[in-house]
Design a protein around this motif. Sequence first.
Motif, mmCIF file in Angstrom:
data_model
loop_
_atom_site.group_PDB
_atom_site.id
_atom_site.type_symbol
_atom_site.label_atom_id
_atom_site.label_comp_id
_atom_site.label_asym_id
_atom_site.label_seq_id
_atom_site.Cartn_x
_atom_site.Cartn_y
_atom_site.Cartn_z
ATOM 1 N N THR A 11 12.798 13.096 -8.384
ATOM 2 C CA THR A 11 14.248 13.029 -8.555
ATOM 3 C C THR A 11 14.954 12.965 -7.209
ATOM 4 O OG1 THR A 11 14.104 14.245 -10.627
ATOM 5 C CG2 THR A 11 16.251 14.204 -9.533
ATOM 6 N N ARG A 12 14.493 13.808 -6.264
ATOM 7 C CA ARG A 12 15.101 13.811 -4.934
ATOM 8 C C ARG A 12 14.954 12.448 -4.263
ATOM 9 N NH1 ARG A 12 17.572 18.526 -2.353
ATOM 10 N NH2 ARG A 12 17.073 20.295 -3.685
ATOM 11 N N VAL A 13 13.740 11.900 -4.284
ATOM 12 C CA VAL A 13 13.498 10.605 -3.656
ATOM 13 C C VAL A 13 14.335 9.527 -4.326
ATOM 14 C CG1 VAL A 13 11.778 8.867 -3.154
ATOM 15 C CG2 VAL A 13 11.202 11.272 -2.910
ATOM 16 N N SER A 14 14.429 9.565 -5.663
ATOM 17 C CA SER A 14 15.209 8.572 -6.392
ATOM 18 C C SER A 14 16.684 8.686 -6.045
ATOM 19 C CB SER A 14 15.007 8.754 -7.897
ATOM 20 O OG SER A 14 13.652 8.579 -8.246
ATOM 21 N N ALA A 15 17.170 9.919 -5.908
ATOM 22 C CA ALA A 15 18.563 10.113 -5.555
ATOM 23 C C ALA A 15 18.855 9.553 -4.169
ATOM 24 C CB ALA A 15 18.913 11.600 -5.607
ATOM 25 N N ALA A 16 17.905 9.785 -3.239
ATOM 26 C CA ALA A 16 18.083 9.234 -1.892
ATOM 27 C C ALA A 16 18.112 7.722 -1.933
ATOM 28 C CB ALA A 16 16.965 9.721 -0.977
ATOM 29 N N ASN A 33 18.643 -2.302 4.162
ATOM 30 C CA ASN A 33 18.156 -1.112 3.466
ATOM 31 C C ASN A 33 16.912 -0.529 4.110
ATOM 32 O OD1 ASN A 33 20.204 -1.349 1.710
ATOM 33 N ND2 ASN A 33 18.971 -1.985 -0.065
ATOM 34 N N SER A 34 15.953 -1.363 4.439
ATOM 35 C CA SER A 34 14.652 -0.886 4.897
ATOM 36 C C SER A 34 14.680 -0.372 6.327
ATOM 37 C CB SER A 34 13.616 -2.008 4.773
ATOM 38 O OG SER A 34 13.976 -3.100 5.600
ATOM 39 N N THR A 125 11.843 5.464 2.773
ATOM 40 C CA THR A 125 11.126 5.143 4.008
ATOM 41 C C THR A 125 10.194 6.311 4.330
ATOM 42 O OG1 THR A 125 12.938 3.811 4.868
ATOM 43 C CG2 THR A 125 11.335 4.640 6.463
ATOM 44 N N LEU A 126 8.905 6.034 4.415
ATOM 45 C CA LEU A 126 7.909 7.060 4.691
ATOM 46 C C LEU A 126 7.606 7.126 6.186
ATOM 47 C CD1 LEU A 126 5.321 6.570 1.812
ATOM 48 C CD2 LEU A 126 6.752 8.581 2.193
ATOM 49 N N SER A 127 7.417 8.321 6.675
ATOM 50 C CA SER A 127 6.970 8.525 8.054
ATOM 51 C C SER A 127 5.478 8.253 8.151
ATOM 52 C CB SER A 127 7.238 9.969 8.470
ATOM 53 O OG SER A 127 6.303 10.839 7.838
ATOM 54 N N PRO A 128 4.951 8.168 9.369
ATOM 55 C CA PRO A 128 3.495 8.212 9.516
ATOM 56 C C PRO A 128 2.950 9.527 8.961
ATOM 57 C CG PRO A 128 4.553 7.549 11.566
ATOM 58 C CD PRO A 128 5.641 8.011 10.662
ATOM 59 N N VAL A 129 1.682 9.530 8.644
ATOM 60 C CA VAL A 129 1.021 10.734 8.148
ATOM 61 C C VAL A 129 0.459 11.509 9.330
ATOM 62 C CG1 VAL A 129 -0.897 11.630 6.769
ATOM 63 C CG2 VAL A 129 0.469 9.702 5.925
#
Length: 624
Positions: A11-16, A33-34, A125-129
Amino acid sequence: MSKLNRRQFITRVSAAAGSTAMLTACGAPENENSVRISFDHGVASGDPLSDRVIIWTRITPQITGPGAPDEYDVVWQIAKDPNFNSVVYEDVFKTSADRDFTVKVDVKGLQPNNHYYYRFNIENTLSPVGRTRTLPLGDVDSAKLAVVSCSNFGHGYFHVYEELAKNDELLAIVHLGDYIYEYEVSKYSDPVLVGSSRAILPEGELLALDDYRQRYSLYRRDTALQNAHSQHPFICVWDDHELANDAWIEGAENHQPDEGDWEQRKQFAVQAYREWLPIRDYQDSANPAVTYRNFEIGNLADLIMLDTRIIGRDKAVDYLKEMIWQQIPFDVSQVPSGGAGIPLLDPQKLKDTNPATIQMITVPFDVTKNPPAPVLDWNTITKLDPKNLPAGQAFLPDAAAIKEKLLNDPNRNLLGDTQEAWLESTFKASKQNGKPWQILGQQILTGEVLIPEVRDILSEDAYLSKQIVDGIVTLGKLGLPFNTDAWDGYNAARQRHLQSIKANANNVVSLAGDTHNGWAFELVPDGEESSVAVEMATASVSSPGMENYLANTDPQKLSERLVQINEHLHYQNSHQRGWLEIKITPNHVVGQWFYIDTVKSKTYNIITGPSYQTDVNSHTLKKV
């Protein structure tokens, strides 16, 4: 710490993501966007304990100014696997410009001696792991730490960090300071590298909060440093350049009156350090400069991090301003009537002379003779220009007076009373808990360093002038240290420190950085024969060492002479950049030095240095 379940997280990710869509609908081009938020500075972790660790990142917003959000929700996750199929915790951290958009989470409730993986997410947008690990509990067979210091962006590539990123055996990387350098672009950097691929930002000296933030941003964009941070937790403490060169509690050599208030500058530097480093925030909210702390490696060792820089340090002795010169007593009873002063070299004559007619005169010495001979002719002395002495003549320091009045002044502190008391209690607790090893992570050399005769091996392009080299060599011949910014300049404090080790600890291995060179000492209190601890010091990541200051044609010869003149020094490397690894077991600690053949090009080779071992209860070193 709250824990989101899977549905809440989605839900949090979708809201963002929905927020991003709304911003686009309000006028931003869709193709932005990206790239609206990016993770330009990678990820990091630090200050691991057996049940917790700090995870860190920074977001780079592409929209700033009017219309930009006041704060951002950054979702973080920590998992047992790199694919995040076994998520342990996930939550949201709010960041803003007030903290330079950094994200720092103290993740608790973890299992000891485990690897974990972490990442951050904002607007899809994901950070590096990143990979991190917790410290072990209970019985520990062995632990390996890497030790680094002094990474100067403008002086070379960070190959050391790149190599450490590849090492899967490390429990943590211990950084002993000078993580950044505060100088302006034209000072203390390699102009060739700066002009090609290592440009410095900001170009000026770091004075304001934004200056320090920009410099950290520059360093943290370095790929090698990002790789090291993403693979291992860091345990850090500052030295001087995170603030200003030769800093102390009330100022710094590189802070001038026209550069503003020192306390304000120090506050800016400390704030930026805490924003950009994965260090656990201070528990003493009244003093954010407190960084000394302890890390327990099971029943094997305590890693005790000290601040030898700003929490309690008095100003270092400045030989140029405080030098005490050798003086000769003269009978000046005949001088008022036009006669000459008579040197009183015989103790009986000195005793028999009226004290009212005795004057102590600073005289030059003829240094071409061995030993140097004082110039005693009254007419010659009275006509000399002290600032322009004839060739072969020099004033000589009064070594005994300097040691008594300056270096051994009992009122001068390095750690400060509060930290000294904390360290003593930490030693006692570690010993009472039966831990064989106490590892000190501190910035500066504890061992005494005298400089030998080097003038016959200097090359034409030595950084230091002949006059300065002459002075350094003279100090060494008189038994005086040249670097009063190290423990050498605080000998009374050093003796208290060594006696505390002797009385309260089991086996101390003191780690050091600062000098940019490799060293290994046995630490022996003044007036005693037996060592109470050992010291291992790492070379720098990229900052130049003695090969720059004392440029010489034979670095091996310089190292040999340093070992010869310094009684308790076992090993020295005077010319290579690198790092130190220490392997701790219940019965011994082994220090292994590694070096990089060059930091001036993108290609390099690794050079394996020597290994030195200290056995439990020996407090001595042997090469292995």
